[in-house]
Design a protein around this motif. Structure first.
Motif, PDB file in Angstrom:
ATOM      1  N   ILE A  60       0.839  -1.205   0.000  1.00  0.00           N
ATOM      2  CA  ILE A  60       0.000   0.000   0.000  1.00  0.00           C
ATOM      3  C   ILE A  60       0.876   1.258   0.000  1.00  0.00           C
ATOM      4  O   ILE A  60       0.614   2.207  -0.741  1.00  0.00           O
ATOM      5  CB  ILE A  60      -0.972  -0.015   1.196  1.00  0.00           C
ATOM      6  CG1 ILE A  60      -2.020  -1.117   1.008  1.00  0.00           C
ATOM      7  CG2 ILE A  60      -1.636   1.337   1.387  1.00  0.00           C
ATOM      8  CD1 ILE A  60      -2.861  -1.383   2.232  1.00  0.00           C
ATOM      9  N   VAL A  61       1.930   1.253   0.811  1.00  0.00           N
ATOM     10  CA  VAL A  61       2.844   2.398   0.850  1.00  0.00           C
ATOM     11  C   VAL A  61       3.502   2.592  -0.509  1.00  0.00           C
ATOM     12  O   VAL A  61       3.653   3.726  -0.994  1.00  0.00           O
ATOM     13  CB  VAL A  61       3.902   2.206   1.961  1.00  0.00           C
ATOM     14  CG1 VAL A  61       5.024   3.223   1.837  1.00  0.00           C
ATOM     15  CG2 VAL A  61       3.260   2.287   3.327  1.00  0.00           C
ATOM     16  N   CYS A  62       3.868   1.495  -1.157  1.00  0.00           N
ATOM     17  CA  CYS A  62       4.493   1.573  -2.478  1.00  0.00           C
ATOM     18  C   CYS A  62       3.539   2.201  -3.497  1.00  0.00           C
ATOM     19  O   CYS A  62       3.932   3.089  -4.260  1.00  0.00           O
ATOM     20  CB  CYS A  62       4.914   0.175  -2.930  1.00  0.00           C
ATOM     21  SG  CYS A  62       5.678   0.138  -4.551  1.00  0.00           S
ATOM     22  N   ALA A  84       1.869   7.010  -6.699  1.00  0.00           N
ATOM     23  CA  ALA A  84       0.860   8.022  -7.021  1.00  0.00           C
ATOM     24  C   ALA A  84       1.351   9.421  -6.641  1.00  0.00           C
ATOM     25  O   ALA A  84       1.163  10.387  -7.399  1.00  0.00           O
ATOM     26  CB  ALA A  84      -0.443   7.703  -6.299  1.00  0.00           C
ATOM     27  N   ALA A  85       1.999   9.540  -5.492  1.00  0.00           N
ATOM     28  CA  ALA A  85       2.523  10.839  -5.069  1.00  0.00           C
ATOM     29  C   ALA A  85       3.630  11.315  -6.002  1.00  0.00           C
ATOM     30  O   ALA A  85       3.731  12.513  -6.287  1.00  0.00           O
ATOM     31  CB  ALA A  85       3.040  10.751  -3.632  1.00  0.00           C
ATOM     32  N   PHE A  94      10.492  18.598  -8.279  1.00  0.00           N
ATOM     33  CA  PHE A  94      11.467  17.511  -8.237  1.00  0.00           C
ATOM     34  C   PHE A  94      11.421  16.744  -6.919  1.00  0.00           C
ATOM     35  O   PHE A  94      12.249  15.871  -6.678  1.00  0.00           O
ATOM     36  CB  PHE A  94      12.874  18.041  -8.490  1.00  0.00           C
ATOM     37  CG  PHE A  94      13.090  18.400  -9.921  1.00  0.00           C
ATOM     38  CD1 PHE A  94      13.200  17.412 -10.879  1.00  0.00           C
ATOM     39  CD2 PHE A  94      13.165  19.721 -10.316  1.00  0.00           C
ATOM     40  CE1 PHE A  94      13.395  17.729 -12.213  1.00  0.00           C
ATOM     41  CE2 PHE A  94      13.355  20.058 -11.636  1.00  0.00           C
ATOM     42  CZ  PHE A  94      13.472  19.057 -12.590  1.00  0.00           C
ATOM     43  N   LEU A  95      10.476  17.065  -6.074  1.00  0.00           N
ATOM     44  CA  LEU A  95      10.276  16.298  -4.841  1.00  0.00           C
ATOM     45  C   LEU A  95       9.816  14.870  -5.165  1.00  0.00           C
ATOM     46  O   LEU A  95       9.913  13.975  -4.336  1.00  0.00           O
ATOM     47  CB  LEU A  95       9.244  17.003  -3.960  1.00  0.00           C
ATOM     48  CG  LEU A  95       9.031  16.452  -2.555  1.00  0.00           C
ATOM     49  CD1 LEU A  95      10.317  16.554  -1.746  1.00  0.00           C
ATOM     50  CD2 LEU A  95       7.917  17.187  -1.863  1.00  0.00           C
ATOM     51  N   GLY A  96       9.367  14.667  -6.390  1.00  0.00           N
ATOM     52  CA  GLY A  96       8.947  13.331  -6.822  1.00  0.00           C
ATOM     53  C   GLY A  96      10.063  12.310  -6.755  1.00  0.00           C
ATOM     54  O   GLY A  96       9.811  11.107  -6.644  1.00  0.00           O
ATOM     55  N   LEU A 121      12.098   7.069  -4.700  1.00  0.00           N
ATOM     56  CA  LEU A 121      12.993   6.301  -3.823  1.00  0.00           C
ATOM     57  C   LEU A 121      12.206   5.562  -2.743  1.00  0.00           C
ATOM     58  O   LEU A 121      12.511   4.400  -2.421  1.00  0.00           O
ATOM     59  CB  LEU A 121      14.028   7.230  -3.192  1.00  0.00           C
ATOM     60  CG  LEU A 121      15.052   7.830  -4.155  1.00  0.00           C
ATOM     61  CD1 LEU A 121      15.930   8.835  -3.423  1.00  0.00           C
ATOM     62  CD2 LEU A 121      15.879   6.749  -4.799  1.00  0.00           C
ATOM     63  N   LEU A 122      11.196   6.216  -2.199  1.00  0.00           N
ATOM     64  CA  LEU A 122      10.364   5.561  -1.194  1.00  0.00           C
ATOM     65  C   LEU A 122       9.588   4.395  -1.801  1.00  0.00           C
ATOM     66  O   LEU A 122       9.429   3.348  -1.170  1.00  0.00           O
ATOM     67  CB  LEU A 122       9.403   6.568  -0.561  1.00  0.00           C
ATOM     68  CG  LEU A 122       8.493   6.020   0.536  1.00  0.00           C
ATOM     69  CD1 LEU A 122       9.327   5.531   1.720  1.00  0.00           C
ATOM     70  CD2 LEU A 122       7.506   7.069   0.980  1.00  0.00           C
TER      71      LEU A 122
END
Length: 77
Positions: free
Chosen positions: A28-30, A35-36, A46-48, A53-54
């Protein structure tokens, strides 16, 4: 020609086991991190990169928990 007393051995049913709970949480986190990342890149931020990475980390954690559960079940029976 009656019953010889022999019984056929019972074979346990081979049903797929459900995913372990931690694997479901990391999956679910992945998905949320992907999506984020898409939303972040679509907005030009560029915060994407952090979200990508997460997503990679949580994907690896999902595979680890699934494999660990399969190995544990194969050892115990």
């Amino acid at each position: 020609m009656g019953d010889t007393g022999r019984r056929t051995p019972r074979v346990p049913r081979q049903e797929p086991s459900p995913m372990p709970r931690l694997a479901i949480y990391t999956l679910i986190v992945c998905l949320l991190a992907v999506a984020a990342a898409v939303v972040s890149f679509a907005q030009g931020s560029f915060l994407g990169i952090v979200w990508v990475l997460l997503a990679g980390l949580s994907s690896n954690m999902t595979w680890y928990y699934v494999k660990r559960d399969k190995a544990r079940k194969s050892v115990t029976g």
